[in-house]
Every structure is written in C-alpha cells, then in structure tokens.
Design a protein around this motif. Structure first.
Motif, PDB file in Angstrom:
ATOM      1  N   UNK A 139      52.457  77.801  61.416  1.00 55.76           N
ATOM      2  CA  UNK A 139      51.306  78.495  61.822  1.00 55.76           C
ATOM      3  C   UNK A 139      50.598  77.831  62.927  1.00 55.76           C
ATOM      4  N   UNK A 140      50.580  76.486  62.758  1.00 55.44           N
ATOM      5  CA  UNK A 140      49.374  75.603  63.284  1.00 55.44           C
ATOM      6  C   UNK A 140      50.346  74.779  64.244  1.00 55.44           C
ATOM      7  N   UNK A 141      51.375  75.022  64.684  1.00 54.08           N
ATOM      8  CA  UNK A 141      52.111  74.185  65.640  1.00 54.08           C
ATOM      9  C   UNK A 141      51.710  74.456  67.063  1.00 54.08           C
ATOM     10  N   UNK A 142      51.488  73.151  67.798  1.00 52.84           N
ATOM     11  CA  UNK A 142      50.953  73.243  69.115  1.00 52.84           C
ATOM     12  C   UNK A 142      52.259  73.604  70.275  1.00 52.84           C
ATOM     13  N   UNK A 143      52.067  73.961  71.392  1.00 56.96           N
ATOM     14  CA  UNK A 143      53.166  74.357  72.267  1.00 56.96           C
ATOM     15  C   UNK A 143      54.388  73.336  72.356  1.00 56.96           C
ATOM     16  N   UNK A 144      54.032  72.099  72.482  1.00 52.49           N
ATOM     17  CA  UNK A 144      55.276  71.212  72.293  1.00 52.49           C
ATOM     18  C   UNK A 144      56.018  71.142  71.204  1.00 52.49           C
ATOM     19  N   UNK A 145      55.218  71.043  70.088  1.00 51.92           N
ATOM     20  CA  UNK A 145      56.319  71.151  68.758  1.00 51.92           C
ATOM     21  C   UNK A 145      56.901  72.412  68.475  1.00 51.92           C
TER      22      UNK A 145
END
Length: 256
Positions: A139-145
């Motif tokens: 739920x907290x992943x940023x765009x790159x990950x």
C-alpha cells in the motif's frame, strides 16, 4: 459476456482532484480557521485512505469487482501461488470441470516454473500478483518500486509461459495512487472480489465457506488462496467446489 477488461486510461486523473481538495482545505482554514479546516482536512484524507485500503475502490483507477452477467456464473480466483497446494487444486478443478485464474507471485513462479506451465496447460488463467508479494508495504510503495513489482512479475510469467498476463490483483487488495501507471503500460486490468472467506488466515473450513456463500451471486468474483500456513486451502477449495455444484453455479474465465 462482454469483456470486462478495463486497464487504466488516465492513471494520474486523481492528482488534480487531490490538489483541488487540499486547496479547498487551505482556503477553508484561512477563511474560518481550524474548527472547520481541521475536520475538512481529516475528511479529505480519509477519502484518500479509502482509495488505498478498500479493495473495490476505483478512486485511483478502474477495478473489476464482479462480472457483467446475470447467469449463475462465478469467477474463481486463487492468490499467492504457485505453492505446494497447486497440483492438488488443479486436480480438484479438473474433477469438477471448473476453471480458475491463478494470481501468481513472480518470484514464486520463477522457483516453480513447471507448476506455472501446468496451470496454463490445463486451461486456467494466470494473473499478475506482484513480483515479491510485499504484504506489509504494498500500500505504501512509491512509483519506482510499484513499477518494479508489476513489470517484474509480467516479465517472469511471460518468460515461463510465453504469454503476458492481462489481469492484476493488488497485494491484500490495496492499490495506492502509483499502481495505475504501470497497469496502463502493461495493458493490465485490476481485479478485486465480491465473495471472500478469509481463507488465508481462518482455519475453520465451515466458517470460511459460509462467508464465501454469503457473497455468491451471478457474476461474483470469488477470492481464494493457496499455500497458507494453516495447510487447509486444498480442503477449502474442495468443499467450495462441491457447494458450487450443489447451488448450480458454473465457473467461467472472462475474456481479456
């Protein structure tokens, strides 16, 4: 049945709405002070959190939660494989003439490629369920990950089967604002569910089946799991297939 496959078309459509809402919060705070500004801020943030945590929320992009049919048909979806349960589940599906879509984790698929190929050989669907299944933090992943999770799983499954998945299920059903861009680029449609029994954590087979049955209806998407630590997923699938037969439901795979 018309195809319900709807990849995101405007993955950043949420951003102007977010900026507008926070602009209104700032204006209300300036105009009337914290007694109005603070609750309004909490309300707008709650909407954003609802978009992340509610599996059927389409705030950050389209999501399929039921099939467009009035017939007694359901879509069986099985998450978290491949696992030690996969072969037994495939045999159960064959015995009942049933089909399912397996939402597979890329790294697990790479470790058991023969099972992945066997799923495809028997005519079942294969979906993308992330590369590493980061359950606590998806739920907290940023765009790159987030992109690495979606695209990495696509590459792994395509290398094994020769076919690119067309369906995606978010880990734990949580889809944050950054999931829609890689889904659009990969032609993936996000799938939620309408019937679930919490079979990944609940060991009581009867209780699990009762919860699933309460969600059954024409076009229901049924959420199942494999490989849970309690070791009873195969039994749960067996009992569910028996119940579906008794209720007159047939399983279908939607056209991508």
């Amino acid at each position: 049945m018309d195809t319900p496959h709807r990849p995101p078309r405007r993955p950043h459509a949420w951003l102007p709405l977010l900026l507008l809402s926070q602009g209104l919060v700032a204006w209300a705070w300036w105009r009337w002070g914290w007694p109005l500004g603070l609750p309004l801020m909490f309300a707008t943030h709650a909407v954003c959190w609802w978009g992340v945590l509610a599996p059927n929320s389409a705030l950050y992009g389209p999501v399929l939660s039921r099939l467009p049919t009035g017939a007694r048909e359901v879509w069986l979806t099985i998450d978290d494989g491949p696992s030690g349960d996969t072969a037994a589940i495939l045999d159960l599906l064959d015995a009942h003439g049933a089909k399912a879509t397996f939402f597979l984790v890329g790294d697990r698929a790479q470790a058991r490629p023969d099972l992945v190929r066997e799923i495809a050989r028997r005519g079942h669907g294969i979906g993308n369920h992330s590369r590493t299944h980061p359950q606590a933090w998806f739920w907290a992943l940023g765009p790159r990950r987030m992109r690495a999770e979606v695209e990495g799983c696509q590459r792994q499954l395509a290398a094994i089967t020769g076919a690119t998945p067309r369906w995606f299920r978010a880990v734990v059903g949580h889809a944050n604002p950054f999931v829609s861009a890689p889904l659009r680029d990969e032609g993936l449609a996000r799938v939620a569910w309408g019937a679930r029994g919490f079979d990944a954590v609940d060991v009581d087979v009867a209780r699990v089946l009762g919860k699933i049955e309460r969600g059954l209806a024409p076009g229901a998407i049924v959420l199942l799991h494999e490989g849970a630590a309690h070791g009873r997923n195969v039994e749960m699938v067996a009992k569910l297939l028996q119940r579906l037969d008794a209720l007159g439901y047939r399983t279908v795979l939607p056209r991508p």
